[in-house]
Write a protein that holds these residues in place. Structure first.
Motif, PDB file in Angstrom:
ATOM      1  N   LEU A 184      23.592   6.278   7.875  1.00 21.13           N
ATOM      2  CA  LEU A 184      23.241   6.082   9.280  1.00 21.13           C
ATOM      3  C   LEU A 184      22.324   7.218   9.707  1.00 21.13           C
ATOM      4  CD1 LEU A 184      23.990   4.244  11.759  1.00 21.13           C
ATOM      5  CD2 LEU A 184      25.468   6.104  12.481  1.00 21.13           C
ATOM      6  N   ALA A 185      21.104   6.855  10.135  1.00 21.62           N
ATOM      7  CA  ALA A 185      20.182   7.856  10.656  1.00 21.62           C
ATOM      8  C   ALA A 185      20.359   7.920  12.160  1.00 21.62           C
ATOM      9  CB  ALA A 185      18.743   7.483  10.297  1.00 21.62           C
ATOM     10  N   VAL A 186      20.529   9.134  12.683  1.00 19.85           N
ATOM     11  CA  VAL A 186      20.793   9.293  14.110  1.00 19.85           C
ATOM     12  C   VAL A 186      19.926  10.399  14.677  1.00 19.85           C
ATOM     13  CG1 VAL A 186      23.192   8.525  13.950  1.00 19.85           C
ATOM     14  CG2 VAL A 186      22.636  10.954  13.667  1.00 19.85           C
ATOM     15  N   SER A 187      19.949  10.524  16.003  1.00 18.87           N
ATOM     16  CA  SER A 187      19.288  11.652  16.644  1.00 18.87           C
ATOM     17  C   SER A 187      20.206  12.878  16.551  1.00 18.87           C
ATOM     18  CB  SER A 187      19.019  11.334  18.115  1.00 18.87           C
ATOM     19  OG  SER A 187      18.300  10.139  18.232  1.00 18.87           O
ATOM     20  N   PRO A 188      19.640  14.085  16.697  1.00 15.29           N
ATOM     21  CA  PRO A 188      20.472  15.282  16.503  1.00 15.29           C
ATOM     22  C   PRO A 188      21.660  15.376  17.453  1.00 15.29           C
ATOM     23  CG  PRO A 188      18.141  15.853  16.494  1.00 15.29           C
ATOM     24  CD  PRO A 188      18.222  14.415  16.870  1.00 15.29           C
ATOM     25  N   ASN A 189      21.610  14.684  18.616  1.00 16.46           N
ATOM     26  CA  ASN A 189      22.697  14.836  19.575  1.00 16.46           C
ATOM     27  C   ASN A 189      23.827  13.823  19.401  1.00 16.46           C
ATOM     28  OD1 ASN A 189      21.443  12.530  20.347  1.00 16.46           O
ATOM     29  ND2 ASN A 189      20.868  13.211  22.400  1.00 16.46           N
ATOM     30  N   TYR A 190      23.791  13.040  18.320  1.00 18.21           N
ATOM     31  CA  TYR A 190      24.771  11.965  18.113  1.00 18.21           C
ATOM     32  C   TYR A 190      26.212  12.481  18.159  1.00 18.21           C
ATOM     33  CZ  TYR A 190      27.326   8.486  15.258  1.00 18.21           C
ATOM     34  OH  TYR A 190      28.236   7.591  14.759  1.00 18.21           O
ATOM     35  N   PHE A 191      26.503  13.491  17.349  1.00 20.67           N
ATOM     36  CA  PHE A 191      27.891  13.951  17.282  1.00 20.67           C
ATOM     37  C   PHE A 191      28.315  14.635  18.565  1.00 20.67           C
ATOM     38  CE2 PHE A 191      29.009  12.863  13.071  1.00 20.67           C
ATOM     39  CZ  PHE A 191      27.852  12.898  12.334  1.00 20.67           C
ATOM     40  N   HIS A 192      27.373  15.349  19.187  1.00 19.27           N
ATOM     41  CA  HIS A 192      27.700  15.998  20.449  1.00 19.27           C
ATOM     42  C   HIS A 192      27.999  14.964  21.520  1.00 19.27           C
ATOM     43  CE1 HIS A 192      26.698  18.084  24.288  1.00 19.27           C
ATOM     44  NE2 HIS A 192      27.481  18.977  23.728  1.00 19.27           N
ATOM     45  N   MET A 193      27.201  13.887  21.514  1.00 18.01           N
ATOM     46  CA  MET A 193      27.399  12.831  22.502  1.00 18.01           C
ATOM     47  C   MET A 193      28.788  12.202  22.367  1.00 18.01           C
ATOM     48  SD  MET A 193      25.065   9.452  23.082  1.00 18.01           S
ATOM     49  CE  MET A 193      25.526   8.684  21.545  1.00 18.01           C
ATOM     50  N   LEU A 194      29.234  11.996  21.116  1.00 19.80           N
ATOM     51  CA  LEU A 194      30.524  11.371  20.907  1.00 19.80           C
ATOM     52  C   LEU A 194      31.661  12.374  21.002  1.00 19.80           C
ATOM     53  CD1 LEU A 194      29.762   8.991  17.910  1.00 19.80           C
ATOM     54  CD2 LEU A 194      29.940   8.422  20.322  1.00 19.80           C
ATOM     55  N   GLY A 195      31.327  13.659  21.052  1.00 24.00           N
ATOM     56  CA  GLY A 195      32.391  14.658  21.088  1.00 24.00           C
ATOM     57  C   GLY A 195      33.148  14.721  19.783  1.00 24.00           C
ATOM     58  N   ARG A 202      30.178  21.837   9.575  1.00 20.79           N
ATOM     59  CA  ARG A 202      29.711  21.558  10.932  1.00 20.79           C
ATOM     60  C   ARG A 202      29.124  20.153  10.996  1.00 20.79           C
ATOM     61  NH1 ARG A 202      24.203  21.542  11.609  1.00 20.79           N
ATOM     62  NH2 ARG A 202      22.947  22.415   9.890  1.00 20.79           N
ATOM     63  N   VAL A 203      28.877  19.703  12.240  1.00 20.90           N
ATOM     64  CA  VAL A 203      28.201  18.416  12.408  1.00 20.90           C
ATOM     65  C   VAL A 203      26.719  18.677  12.650  1.00 20.90           C
ATOM     66  CG1 VAL A 203      30.139  17.078  13.294  1.00 20.90           C
ATOM     67  CG2 VAL A 203      28.764  18.450  14.851  1.00 20.90           C
ATOM     68  N   ILE A 204      25.930  17.621  12.556  1.00 24.11           N
ATOM     69  CA  ILE A 204      24.509  17.713  12.851  1.00 24.11           C
ATOM     70  C   ILE A 204      24.346  18.041  14.326  1.00 24.11           C
ATOM     71  CG2 ILE A 204      22.440  16.302  13.114  1.00 24.11           C
ATOM     72  CD1 ILE A 204      23.282  14.870  10.563  1.00 24.11           C
ATOM     73  N   GLY A 205      23.445  18.932  14.636  1.00 23.30           N
ATOM     74  CA  GLY A 205      23.247  19.319  16.026  1.00 23.30           C
ATOM     75  C   GLY A 205      21.788  19.600  16.302  1.00 23.30           C
TER      76      GLY A 205
END
Lengths: 881, 112
Positions: A184-195, A202-205
């Motif tokens: 799954l290709a996502v934008s850098p804020n994906y994990f932050h958005m989902l909390g 670490r997660v992608i940021g």
């Protein structure tokens, strides 16, 4: 204030109000005159409410000094004693209820986890799926362009955060063999958005922002297990996805799931990109919808309606600004769908139907137990009479009886909960994979609360009628014994009716399932084996060995050559999507010379194929010719259509051969129809009427492929060697999804099978209960009519007459129940909706067979007591009583 | 009225109500005030509780409604013969308890 007191007085029982109402008001006037004020008012109000509550539940006639809790405890002790004295009875009741409440609890836990509980993300209620539509061109969920994503992110004023979501197949290489994984290709804020927090690393940021793909990737717990054996040193390891190097920076916890569509399985790798450099067009073009979808979180305090309205005016603005990219005729717009809805909406009808069925079964159990209690109530007449003589009021007796039934209900409920906990794992194992969020199903406090509530309500429901009867409340006649029989009869009638509705539902679902299973899929699945493979898409297009169609043709031809040499292979073909694997490519069609308005919205599902495709599948040729080896790039662009496409694109014409059309809305790559084949149910066995077009795979192909072979014997035996052979041509190409066609067909019917099976089980249990109910009440009746039967037989009645007499009594109940049941089924069967296939909600076959089956079972259940009646010895019957 | 076995001790609220009514018939609010005074604030009857207790005591025959001529606007309650007897029996019980308390030196004063 006086008004408030007057209103609160209504909380008291009517008798109390009548006695003291006016007095209390005048006393209040005195009180208020002398001591007005907030604290006085508060004290008075709270005391009134509490006193009213005590008065309502205060049963006269109990000992002075007994608080309600003491009374309750005495009732419970008494009820327990009764249960211990009659363990067999208590056991039957408890078991019956256990099955009912246990099944309800299990299904509710699934409904709760999938439909009710919010998604396990931060501020889940503000998460939405962003859907691009162009209804003017008949397009839905088209995806968006990169500049559009930037506009939505920076200028729309609707989203707190928004992330691209791009599910992709990828080749994982660098190990001992290539693996196909879900990426799954996502934008850098994906994990932050989902909390979402990682389990490791670490997660992608935002630090991973890049124009193209960033090097950091996050892997799933499943992939960590499978590929790295849970090695704690996995961080920093290099992985090659589609020949590009990435580095693992984090591992997600086992319960984390991407809340959206994927290609085939759960996401195993998350990577991020700016989508503005290789392999994406640079600079990004607004007209090209490169991004398939996005998830966003709405700004704080904004409702969905407000957000949608704001977004609508923003998209209108964009349409004005870029008229070339957003043509007015297409009516492009962006729709926001609550994320939970997009994920679970499709499963809702199935789950609700299952919940309804299980509740019906629970009702049947309730009625059965009520009848059991009712017949046992006859034994308790003496006890109740004595208690009345000792001064117990009707309400007192009622409350004691209710305590009993609620206790039985709770006992059954506790057993049921245990059963549900024990069997939950196996239920989930057979559940179809299409239902989302099954990994979240647990029996938690809320589910337990539901089970407890169901137990208490069940207890009250089945206790109602017997308690009222025992307490002496007349319901239909004045004669006590006749009353019992009448009431019991009506109970059994209602039980039969409910059972009928369930059985009809089971019948309709089963028949739909068989209809799908028997329907002609358009090909012959016997001895067909399917394998899939995927060509990598490296970030640098110049590093792609299969960028040119000619290179792909070489690969495909070699694969076919080697596969054909395998022993046991009769036919072999390559396609871009085999039936029941991945869906075909949805394309718009522009027919030559067709300027009518109907021609605007024509679409087809496109599947490219090699020449032997249709003969390998066993699909008949209806007109023209099959594809040939000569149909390669450079020669005339040809296509085969199916009958549905021919009817839709060339209505009324005798033959589509020679006609031309465009794949797409513009351009000049016209294709000519050279053949027509029968319809294949490509995307699902219950989906038909979708037009398909089949270009030659040497002229048009993508990166995803399937190999279809017909074998002379057992297809599964060739699985391993097929995978090896395909992989031998290029060892960087992973082969996956090797399955016999029969397995794919079974998987496509999994949901139907599951629902039909489950409802049939529930109906079966219900039938058992109804049979027991009929047997029970007729036995009871025979028991009471012993004298009468004895007299008849002494006066010379034949055995058959006695049998008929009892049967007739039963038949009355049964026929009434059948009638109500059929009516109920007619009313509710429409609710099955989408789950029905090939039959209507009032299917005559089901509506005839099910009542007949029930009648047979019911007569059998009635026959046994009737037989017992004939064994009555007239002499002893007359002597007794 | 035989011995204590058939006459369990009155609860404080009941006792004070009977005590108050033994002096003279009272109406609702008057009873509330009197009971609060006489129990030195220990027994405070709010509106709802008072009438619940009155209802119970009426059912048990310890009190009765007074005739309406005293004050037509409010309903007065008076103690019955049965109520007097129960009150007296409880008073005796309390008195003997007080004797016990005094002989044990918990409070000053000799035997009653």
């Amino acid at each position: 204030m006086r008004k408030l007191v007057a209103i609160l007085l209504n909380l008291f029982p009517a008798s109390f109000r009548g006695r003291f109402g006016t007095d209390m008001l005048s006393a209040f006037d005195d009180l208020w005159q002398e001591r007005p004020g907030v604290s006085s008012a508060a004290r008075t109000v709270s005391n009134l409410v509490a006193s009213a509550a005590i008065e309502q539940f205060h049963f006269p006639g109990r000992k002075r000094g007994d608080t309600p809790m003491v009374v309750l405890w005495n009732d419970i002790r008494f009820a327990l004693r009764l249960m211990i004295v009659r363990p067999g009875f208590a056991a039957i009741v408890a078991l019956t209820l256990a099955v009912g409440i246990g099944a309800s609890t299990a299904i509710f836990s699934v409904v709760d986890a999938v439909l009710l509980r919010p998604l396990p993300f931060r501020d889940a209620d503000r998460l939405v799926r962003v859907v691009d539509n162009a209804p003017g061109a008949g397009l839905h969920d088209t995806g968006m362009s990169v500049p559009e994503y930037w506009d939505l992110r920076d200028r729309s004023g609707v989203f707190d955060e928004i992330s691209v979501t791009w599910p992709v197949d990828a080749n994982l290489t660098g190990g001992d063999r290539p693996e196909r994984i879900e990426l799954l290709a996502v934008s850098p804020n994906y994990f932050h958005m989902l909390g979402a927090k990682p389990a490791l690393g670490r997660v992608i940021g935002s630090e991973d922002t890049a124009q193209g793909f960033a090097e950091a990737v996050v892997i799933s717990d499943g992939l960590w297990q499978r590929l790295f054996g849970r090695d704690p040193n996995v961080l920093g390891r290099k992985v090659l996805a589609d020949s590009d190097a990435y580095y693992v920076v984090g591992v997600m916890p086992p319960g984390f799931r991407h809340p959206g569509r994927t290609v085939a399985t759960d996401v195993e790798i998350w990577c991020t990109a700016g989508f503005a450099a290789d392999p994406f067009p640079n600079p990004p073009v607004r007209a090209s919808n490169a991004l398939p979808g996005a998830i966003g979180r709405l700004k704080q305090g904004m409702t969905l309606k407000e957000a949608q309205a704001r977004l609508d005016s923003f998209t209108a603005e964009l349409r004005r600004q870029y008229p070339h990219d957003y043509r007015p005729g297409a009516k492009w717009s962006v729709e926001l769908e609550p994320l939970q809805e997009s994920l679970v909406g499709r499963s809702r009808p199935l789950l609700l139907i299952l919940l309804g069925a299980v509740v019906l079964m629970l009702l049947t159990a309730c009625v059965n137990v009520a009848n059991l209690l009712l017949t046992r109530g006859a034994d308790r007449q003496r006890e109740v009479a004595i208690r009345r003589a000792l001064g117990a009021s009707q309400s007192r007796i009622l409350s004691q009886l209710f305590t009993e039934s609620i206790l039985l209900g709770v006992t059954g409920g506790l057993l049921g909960i245990l059963g549900a906990v024990a069997t939950l794992k196996s239920v989930l194992a057979i559940a179809p994979a299409g239902i989302p969020r099954l990994n979240e199903v647990t029996i938690d406090a809320r589910v337990l609360g539901f089970a407890l509530l169901a137990s208490v309500v069940t207890g009250v429901l089945f206790g109602l009628v017997p308690a009222l009867d025992a307490a002496g409340v007349r319901m239909f006649t004045t004669l006590r014994s006749r009353n019992q029989n009448r009431v019991g009869g009506w109970l059994v009638t209602s039980e039969i009716a409910i059972c009928m509705v369930l059985m009809m539902g089971a019948g309709l679902l089963s028949r739909s399932f068989w209809k799908v299973a028997e329907s002609d899929p358009g090909f012959n699945p016997a001895r067909v084996l399917v394998a899939r493979f995927w060509l990598a898409q490296p970030n640098n297009p110049r590093a792609d060995p299969y960028a040119k169609p000619a290179d792909r043709t070489v690969l495909l031809r070699e694969i076919l050559r080697r596969v054909r040499e395998l022993p046991g292979v009769e036919e072999a073909a390559v396609t871009t999507s085999a039936p029941l694997t991945n869906p075909g490519f949805n394309v718009p069609i522009t027919v030559e010379g067709n300027t009518s308005p109907g021609g605007e919205g024509l679409r087809a599902s496109m599947v490219s194929a090699s020449p032997d495709y249709f003969s390998a599948l066993g699909t008949p040729l209806l007109d023209g010719r099959f594809l040939a080896e000569s149909d390669q790039s450079g020669s005339q662009e040809v296509v085969i259509v199916d009958r549905a496409a021919a009817r839709k694109f060339f209505p009324g014409e005798a033959s589509p051969i020679g006609r031309r059309f465009l794949i797409g809305r513009t351009g000049d790559r016209w294709v000519t129809v050279v053949g027509m084949v029968g319809d294949i149910r490509h995307d699902g066995l219950d989906l038909d009427g979708v037009p398909h077009i089949y270009p030659s795979i040497y002229q048009r192909s993508g990166k995803a492929f399937g190999v279809v072979i017909r074998t002379s014997s057992n297809p599964a035996a060739l699985s391993e060697i097929l995978a090896k052979t395909v992989g031998s041509v290029d060892n960087q190409v992973p082969v996956f999804g090797v399955r016999p066609m029969s397995a794919l067909m079974a998987k496509s019917m999994a949901e139907r099978r599951f629902s039909a099976y489950l409802v049939a089980c529930l109906a079966g249990f219900s039938l058992l209960l109804a049979g027991m109910g009929i047997y029970g009440i007729l036995s009871f009746s025979v028991g009471r009519r012993t004298r009468e039967i004895g007299v008849r037989m002494a006066l010379g009645a034949h055995r058959s007459e006695v049998i008929l007499m009892i049967l007739r009594q039963g038949l009355q109940m049964i026929l009434a129940g059948l009638a109500f049941g059929v009516l109920g089924a007619m009313a509710f069967s429409r609710l099955l909706g989408r789950l029905l296939f090939g039959i209507g909600p009032w299917d005559p076959a089901v509506f005839a067979v099910v009542p007949l089956t029930f009648l047979v079972v019911a007569l059998a259940a009635s026959y046994l007591p009737a037989l017992r009646a004939t064994r009555i010895d007239p002499a002893s019957a007359l002597r007794a009583e | 009225m035989s011995g204590d076995s058939s006459n369990p001790p009155l609860r404080p609220a009941d006792f004070h109500i009977l005590l108050a009514l033994a002096e003279a018939p009272c109406h609702g609010y008057g009873l509330m005030k009197k009971v609060e005074e006489e129990s030195a604030g220990e027994v405070r009857l709010e509106l709802g509780s008072l009438y619940r207790l009155l209802g119970r005591m009426l059912d048990e025959g310890l009190i009765a409604e007074a005739p309406k001529d005293v004050d037509p606007r409010r309903r007065y309650y008076q103690i019955t013969v049965l109520g007097s007897r129960v009150l007296k029996a409880n008073a005796y019980r309390l008195a003997s308890l007080m004797n016990l308390i005094r002989t044990r030196g918990l409070l000053p004063g000799g035997e009653i």
